[in-house]
Design an enzyme around this catalytic site. Structure first.
Site, PDB file in Angstrom:
ATOM      1  CG  ASP A  65      -0.152  -0.415   2.471  1.00  0.00           C
ATOM      2  OD1 ASP A  65       1.030   0.076   2.478  1.00  0.00           O
ATOM      3  OD2 ASP A  65      -0.607  -1.229   3.338  1.00  0.00           O
ATOM      4  CG  ASP A  67       1.713   3.717   4.439  1.00  0.00           C
ATOM      5  OD1 ASP A  67       0.409   3.531   4.711  1.00  0.00           O
ATOM      6  OD2 ASP A  67       2.541   2.857   4.647  1.00  0.00           O
ATOM      7  CG  ASP A 144       9.055   1.408  12.075  1.00  0.00           C
ATOM      8  OD1 ASP A 144       9.599   2.003  11.274  1.00  0.00           O
ATOM      9  OD2 ASP A 144       8.263   0.292  12.194  1.00  0.00           O
TER      10      ASP A 144
HETATM   11  P1  ATP Z   1       4.039  -2.728   4.804  1.00  0.00           P
HETATM   12  O1  ATP Z   1       2.688  -1.748   4.585  1.00  0.00           O
HETATM   13  O2  ATP Z   1       4.440  -3.258   3.532  1.00  0.00           O
HETATM   14  O3  ATP Z   1       3.567  -3.835   5.873  1.00  0.00           O
HETATM   15  P2  ATP Z   1       4.942  -0.412   6.177  1.00  0.00           P
HETATM   16  O4  ATP Z   1       6.553  -0.196   6.391  1.00  0.00           O
HETATM   17  O5  ATP Z   1       4.429   0.578   5.115  1.00  0.00           O
HETATM   18  O6  ATP Z   1       5.039  -1.775   5.656  1.00  0.00           O
HETATM   19  P3  ATP Z   1       2.947   0.281   7.836  1.00  0.00           P
HETATM   20  O7  ATP Z   1       2.422  -0.257   8.968  1.00  0.00           O
HETATM   21  O8  ATP Z   1       1.927   0.699   6.592  1.00  0.00           O
HETATM   22  O9  ATP Z   1       4.317   0.031   7.427  1.00  0.00           O
HETATM   23  O10 ATP Z   1       3.090   1.958   8.258  1.00  0.00           O
HETATM   24  C1  ATP Z   1       3.820   2.842   7.468  1.00  0.00           C
HETATM   25  C2  ATP Z   1       5.154   3.629   8.233  1.00  0.00           C
HETATM   26  O11 ATP Z   1       4.582   4.128   9.308  1.00  0.00           O
HETATM   27  C3  ATP Z   1       6.212   2.730   8.519  1.00  0.00           C
HETATM   28  O12 ATP Z   1       7.080   2.446   7.159  1.00  0.00           O
HETATM   29  C4  ATP Z   1       7.007   3.393   9.672  1.00  0.00           C
HETATM   30  O13 ATP Z   1       7.626   4.687   8.845  1.00  0.00           O
HETATM   31  C5  ATP Z   1       5.744   4.063  10.270  1.00  0.00           C
HETATM   32  N1  ATP Z   1       5.381   3.069  11.179  1.00  0.00           N
HETATM   33  C6  ATP Z   1       4.150   2.393  11.344  1.00  0.00           C
HETATM   34  N2  ATP Z   1       4.232   1.632  12.645  1.00  0.00           N
HETATM   35  C7  ATP Z   1       5.242   2.094  13.487  1.00  0.00           C
HETATM   36  C8  ATP Z   1       5.600   1.953  14.927  1.00  0.00           C
HETATM   37  N3  ATP Z   1       4.954   0.939  15.462  1.00  0.00           N
HETATM   38  N4  ATP Z   1       6.499   2.778  15.189  1.00  0.00           N
HETATM   39  C9  ATP Z   1       7.137   3.642  14.511  1.00  0.00           C
HETATM   40  N5  ATP Z   1       6.870   3.827  13.075  1.00  0.00           N
HETATM   41  C10 ATP Z   1       5.844   3.272  12.592  1.00  0.00           C
HETATM   42 MG    MG Z   2       2.450   0.559   4.416  1.00  0.00          MG
END
Ligand code: ATP
Ligand code: MG
Length: 428
Positions: A65, A67, A144
């Site tokens: 997705d 963000d 993170d």
């Molecule tokens: P995917 O969507 O592929 O699972 P993602 O890295 O995009 O991976 P998301 O959960 O969609 O993960 O979160 C988007 C972004 O928000 C992350 O890449 C990170 O920068 C931040 N983020 C999400 N969860 C956390 C957390 N628990 N602590 C700190 N930052 C976070």
């Molecule tokens: Mg994501």
């Protein structure tokens, strides 16, 4: 470790990869995400693609997705996009909807200690509310991992890297931004995220990010079961379940998510492990081939041997098999609910899958035809197939049910005859 990574002063200069220095092209970004980026930009706000979208595109992967992060506050985002709504309390965000695609838009946050009031942080250091808005330069530090903190800026299509994320992507490492212990205390779910990304990308977790985990697993008690359930869905239903399981197991996290697995008797441990590994492999295989998976299936697999242990004890106490199964299912699922709040439709499916197992052995014409109509027949049959492993009696049963499902009327008669003969032979 670079100590300046520990301060969120926003004074560090980023490495800027201009359009010609990276591989991200707008063609790879969904039109919905582009609309949001341009919509914000046109209204005078800063708008960047962040997180998994940037990370996966730089790796040449297709993002799950997109963000977006912006300096527009949630209410403004809501105003700009009629097709949006605000969600979350701990973390307020806007969801902008385009058909089935939802674009998550977060306002830049500041991680300055001062901007948080006492009620925003628990005694253990866990962040309960994270809604202090800030600038892009501040937002970086509360993300993170370094590989998740890259910003693709729609103004000039450059990638901004404040934390060495591009270099870590090249090296294939998962590294927390800042002091690992502090970051895990703020949000223990990051331990699971480290493992999930390592498994998904085939990356290595750096030593400093990995080593505190075993001593901090107790922090999981403070995470809400609803959030933990959501995380476990992502852990096991996105195509890397086996790799995730192995890593979780290594650091002692699996037993925390599924504490009942400690009940498996030593004599059954081998069978339980084989059974679980086979199910995980199947699940990954299904997802890889674009097939759907019911999350209840793996839950029923993880808890099968623990449930059987309790079941045997209940039979030993004089309960009949049906009651024993119900009591054991209740006990195991209740135990599980303390950690993960599994929605009812899934716990019901788990119960059904278990309950149907006993019914496969009754192959009278009436019972067998009825069983075939059960809503969870297919899942229960797959479960039986998985159980059969190298058990000859079960293999024979599975084979019979495999043929029965696709048999026409005449063939079914034949199959019931087979069962009759086999029973006669057994009685002799
Ligand atoms: P995917 O969507 O592929 O699972 P993602 O890295 O995009 O991976 P998301 O959960 O969609 O993960 O979160 C988007 C972004 O928000 C992350 O890449 C990170 O920068 C931040 N983020 C999400 N969860 C956390 C957390 N628990 N602590 C700190 N930052 C976070
Ligand atoms: Mg994501």
């Amino acid at each position: 470790m670079n100590s300046s990574l520990d301060v969120s002063d926003g004074s560090r200069k980023p490495i800027i990869y201009s359009r010609k220095d990276h591989t991200i092209s707008r063609k790879q970004i969904s039109s919905a995400a582009l609309k949001v980026l341009y919509g914000l930009n046109d209204n005078g706000y800063r708008a960047c693609l962040v997180g998994g979208g940037v990370r996966d595109l730089l790796l040449g992967r297709v993002p799950k997705d997109f963000d977006i992060a912006t300096d527009a506050h949630p209410e403004k985002i809501r105003e700009i996009f009629k097709n949006s709504r605000l969600i979350g309390r701990r973390f307020r965000l806007a969801h902008v909807r385009f058909g089935r695609e939802i674009i998550e838009v977060a306002t830049f946050r500041s991680s300055r200690e001062m901007s948080r009031s006492d009620s925003d942080v628990s005694q253990e250091g866990q962040i309960l509310r994270d809604n202090a808005y800030g600038t892009l330069e501040e937002d970086v530090w509360r993300r993170d991992f370094t590989i998740n903190a890259l910003y693709y800026d729609i103004r000039d299509f450059s990638v901004l890297d404040y934390v060495g994320g591009v270099s870590d992507l090249r090296q294939g490492v998962i590294k927390l931004i800042g002091k690992p212990i502090v970051r895990y205390r703020e949000d223990p779910v990051r331990m699971l995220r480290a493992i999930r990304f390592a498994a998904k990308l085939g990356f290595t977790i750096t030593r400093s990010t990995m080593s505190p985990i075993p001593s901090l697993v107790h922090l999981f008690n403070d995470i809400s079961p609803a959030r933990l359930f959501d995380e476990t869905m992502k852990l096991f239903n996105t195509g890397h379940a086996l790799a995730v399981y192995e890593r979780l197991f290594e650091v002692g996290l699996f037993a925390l998510l599924y504490p009942s697995t400690r009940r498996v008797q030593t004599s059954e441990l081998d069978s339980h492990n084989k059974f679980v590994l086979k199910a995980l492999r199947n699940t990954d295989h299904r997802i890889l081939n674009g097939k759907s998976v019911n999350p209840a299936f793996l839950i029923s697999v993880f808890l099968w041997y623990p449930m059987k242990t309790v079941y045997s004890a209940e039979v030993g106490r004089g309960n009949n098999q049906k009651d024993a199964l119900r009591l054991a299912s209740d006990k195991i699922l209740r135990e599980q609910a303390k950690i993960l709040s599994i929605p009812r439709r899934f716990t019901q499916a788990v119960r059904d899958i278990w309950e149907l197992q006993a019914r496969f052995s009754n192959r009278s014409p009436r019972r067998a035809s009825r069983l075939l109509e059960a809503t969870k027949f297919r899942a229960a049959y797959d479960f039986l197939l998985l159980r059969s492993g190298d058990d000859r009696a079960l293999l024979e049963l599975v084979d019979w049910w495999t043929r029965f499902q696709s048999a026409d009327f005449g063939e079914r008669k034949q199959l019931f005859q087979e069962v009759k003969h086999a029973e006669k032979r057994r009685k002799k």
